[in-house]
Scaffold this motif. Structure first.
Motif, PDB file in Angstrom:
ATOM      1  N   ARG A  77       0.811  -1.217   0.000  1.00  0.00           N
ATOM      2  CA  ARG A  77       0.000   0.000   0.000  1.00  0.00           C
ATOM      3  C   ARG A  77       0.844   1.267   0.000  1.00  0.00           C
ATOM      4  N   SER A  81      -0.891   4.472  -5.960  1.00  0.00           N
ATOM      5  CA  SER A  81      -2.313   4.163  -5.823  1.00  0.00           C
ATOM      6  C   SER A  81      -2.894   3.707  -7.155  1.00  0.00           C
ATOM      7  N   ASP A  85      -6.810  -0.288  -4.700  1.00  0.00           N
ATOM      8  CA  ASP A  85      -6.588   0.200  -3.333  1.00  0.00           C
ATOM      9  C   ASP A  85      -7.636  -0.327  -2.363  1.00  0.00           C
ATOM     10  N   THR A 125     -15.614   8.228   7.333  1.00  0.00           N
ATOM     11  CA  THR A 125     -14.173   8.405   7.498  1.00  0.00           C
ATOM     12  C   THR A 125     -13.828   8.711   8.954  1.00  0.00           C
ATOM     13  N   ARG A 148      -3.009  10.053   4.409  1.00  0.00           N
ATOM     14  CA  ARG A 148      -4.265   9.911   3.656  1.00  0.00           C
ATOM     15  C   ARG A 148      -5.450  10.551   4.371  1.00  0.00           C
ATOM     16  N   ASP A 149      -5.561  10.329   5.693  1.00  0.00           N
ATOM     17  CA  ASP A 149      -6.773  10.696   6.417  1.00  0.00           C
ATOM     18  C   ASP A 149      -6.575  11.739   7.505  1.00  0.00           C
ATOM     19  N   ARG A 296       5.452  12.323   3.837  1.00  0.00           N
ATOM     20  CA  ARG A 296       4.011  12.111   4.066  1.00  0.00           C
ATOM     21  C   ARG A 296       3.488  13.058   5.137  1.00  0.00           C
ATOM     22  N   ARG A 300       0.579  16.025   4.608  1.00  0.00           N
ATOM     23  CA  ARG A 300      -0.626  16.182   5.426  1.00  0.00           C
ATOM     24  C   ARG A 300      -0.681  17.571   6.046  1.00  0.00           C
TER      25      ARG A 300
END
Length: 402
Positions: A77, A81, A85, A125, A148-149, A296, A300
Motif C-alpha cells: 500500500r 495508488s 486500493d 471516514t 491519507r486521512d 508524508r 498532510r
C-alpha cells in the motif's frame, strides 16, 4: 492452464502468476504460494504485481500465515495508488481480524468504503479514524494513514474557540475535567494532531487543553517573526481565559520548545514538562535527511493548513517563516538549563530523525530533576505512529506530577 503457460519462455513471471492463480482457484494454496512468490521475484509487470500481492496475502491467510500476508500488503500500500486500493484494504481488514486486531481491521474496511458513500463520506471516514484511538496494537509507522486521512478528529466540546492575544487570534479546545494537561503540537502542525492522545487522557481522568500555536491551524499571527516566547505567551493567555492556574505541559518538537520557555518564564504555572523530540540549541540537531515518512507528514500538514488556516494559500511562506525560527531558536545554554526548577521528562524516540540522542542525554544530565525516557520502535512522529506507546509515556509522566 499448464499447457498454455508452457508456451511462454522459461522463468516467465506471467506464467508463474497464471499457474498460481489456477492452483488458488481450486484450493491448492500450498502450491499456489511459492508460485506467486516466484512470479513477483521474476519481475511481474506492474499492472499485475498488486493483484499478485493481494492474492498471495489471501493465500497466506488461508495457510495460517496471516502475519506474513499483512506485512506483504503493508508494503504494497506504500506503492502507487490504483483501482485495487480498496481491494487491498479489504484483505488487510481480514488479516488484521485474524491477528486479533478487529477494530483496526474494521477501520480499514470503513475507510475503503467511505469513498463509495458520497453522502456519508465524512462521517464514515471519521468513524474509521475514531476506531483507531482504542485499537489494540495499532501502528502507522510509515504515516500512510496519517497522510491519507489525518489524525482522528478531537472529541466534540463546547469549550473551544478563539481568544485575542498580542496581535493574534489563538484557537484552543478544552475537554474533560481533572488535572490540566496542555498539549503543544509540533511545527507546521495543529492541535488536531493530538487526536490519538486526547481520548486516552480523558479516559484517565485528565482535562486536556489543545492549542493551535500562533499562525498554525486555526490561529492567526501578526507581521512579527515567529518566536517561541510569543507562542508561550499565547499559551498563558489561554490558561488565563480558562481560569487554569497550573498545568502539565506535553510538548512535541516545536511544542516542546514552547513548554521549555513556559517552564522558564512562568514556573509557577507548570507542574512539569514532557519534552519530546526537540533541541535547546543548534548543536542538538541531526543533518536533515529526507525520508518518505517525513514527506508524508509534510504533505498532510500542507492539506491541513489549506483546510484550517485563515490564509490557506500561504503554506510556502508559512513554512519558510517557521523554518527561520527553528534555525535560530531556542538558545538555552547549560547555565540556563540549570536554573529550571520544574520536573522534566526528556523523551527521545529510537529512530528520531531530527534530534541527536546525545543531546537528549545532555538535557537529562543538565536540567535538575530531569529523567530520560526512550520510546522503542518509533521516530519523531511517535504520537501518530504508535499511539499506545506514546500515551503510556504521557500517563507515566503525569502520574509522577500528581
Amino acid at each position: 492452464m499448464v499447457a498454455l503457460t508452457t508456451e511462454r519462455p522459461q522463468g516467465d513471471a506471467r506464467a508463474a502468476f497464471e499457474l498460481a492463480s489456477a492452483d488458488d482457484s481450486i484450493g491448492e494454496e500450498a502450491s499456489a504460494a511459492p508460485l506467486y512468490e516466484a512470479a513477483m521475484r521474476l519481475g511481474l509487470e506492474p499492472s499485475l504485481r498488486r493483484q499478485a500481492s493481494i492474492q498471495l496475502a489471501s493465500t497466506l491467510r488461508n495457510l495460517g500465515r496471516a502475519d506474513e500476508g499483512l506485512a506483504l500488503l503493508h508494503a504494497e500500500r506504500l506503492q502507487a495508488s490504483d483501482d485495487l486500493d480498496d481491494a487491498l484494504a479489504v484483505f488487510e481488514s481480514l488479516l488484521l481480524a485474524d491477528l486479533g486486531r478487529e477494530r483496526e481491521g474494521l477501520s480499514r474496511a470503513l475507510g475503503a468504503m467511505a469513498g463509495h458513500l458520497p453522502r456519508y463520506r465524512r462521517s464514515v471516514t471519521n468513524y474509521a479514524k475514531a476506531l483507531l484511538t482504542t485499537a489494540v496494537g495499532f501502528s502507522d509507522d510509515d504515516l500512510f494513514l496519517f497522510a491519507r486521512d489525518g489524525a482522528p478528529e478531537l472529541p466534540d466540546t463546547t469549550d473551544r474557540g478563539h481568544i485575542t492575544h498580542d496581535g493574534a487570534r489563538i484557537w484552543y479546545a478544552s475537554h474533560g475535567t481533572g488535572p490540566a494537561v496542555v498539549l503543544l503540537h509540533g511545527g507546521l502542525g495543529h492541535a488536531g494532531n493530538w487526536g490519538y492522545q486526547v481520548p486516552a487522557l480523558l479516559a484517565a481522568g485528565y482535562r486536556t487543553v489543545a492549542i493551535d500555536s500562533r499562525g498554525h491551524g486555526r490561529s492567526t499571527r501578526d507581521d512579527r517573526p515567529y518566536s517561541y516566547e510569543l507562542m508561550a505567551g499565547d499559551v498563558l493567555a489561554v490558561l488565563d481565559h480558562l481560569s487554569i492556574d497550573r498545568a502539565a505541559f506535553v510538548g512535541w518538537s516545536d511544542g516542546a520548545c514552547i513548554a521549555l520557555v513556559l517552564a522558564d518564564m512562568a514556573p509557577e504555572r507548570a507542574t512539569g514538562v514532557m519534552f519530546f523530540a526537540c533541541n535547546v540549541d543548534d548543536t542538538g540537531t541531526l543533518p536533515f535527511v529526507g525520508t518518505p515518512v517525513i514527506d508524508r507528514c509534510f504533505s498532510r500538514h500542507g492539506k491541513d493548513y489549506a483546510a484550517l488556516s485563515a490564509t490557506p494559500d500561504d503554506f510556502g511562506p508559512f513554512v519558510e517563516a517557521v523554518g527561520a525560527m527553528q534555525r535560530s531558536q531556542p538558545n538555552y545554554g547549560a547555565a540556563d538549563l540549570a536554573t529550571l526548577s520544574r520536573p522534566f521528562t526528556i523523551v527521545q524516540a529510537e529512530f528520531e530523525e531530527f534530534i541527536r540522542p546525545e543531546h537528549a542525554r545532555y538535557l537529562t544530565a543538565t536540567i535538575p530533576s530531569a529523567k530520560l525516557v526512550t520510546l522503542p520502535g518509533v521516530s519523531h512522529f511517535a504520537p501518530l505512529q504508535r499511539p499506545a506507546t506514546f500515551n503510556a509515556a504521557v500517563l507515566e509522566f503525569l502520574k509522577a506530577q500528581n
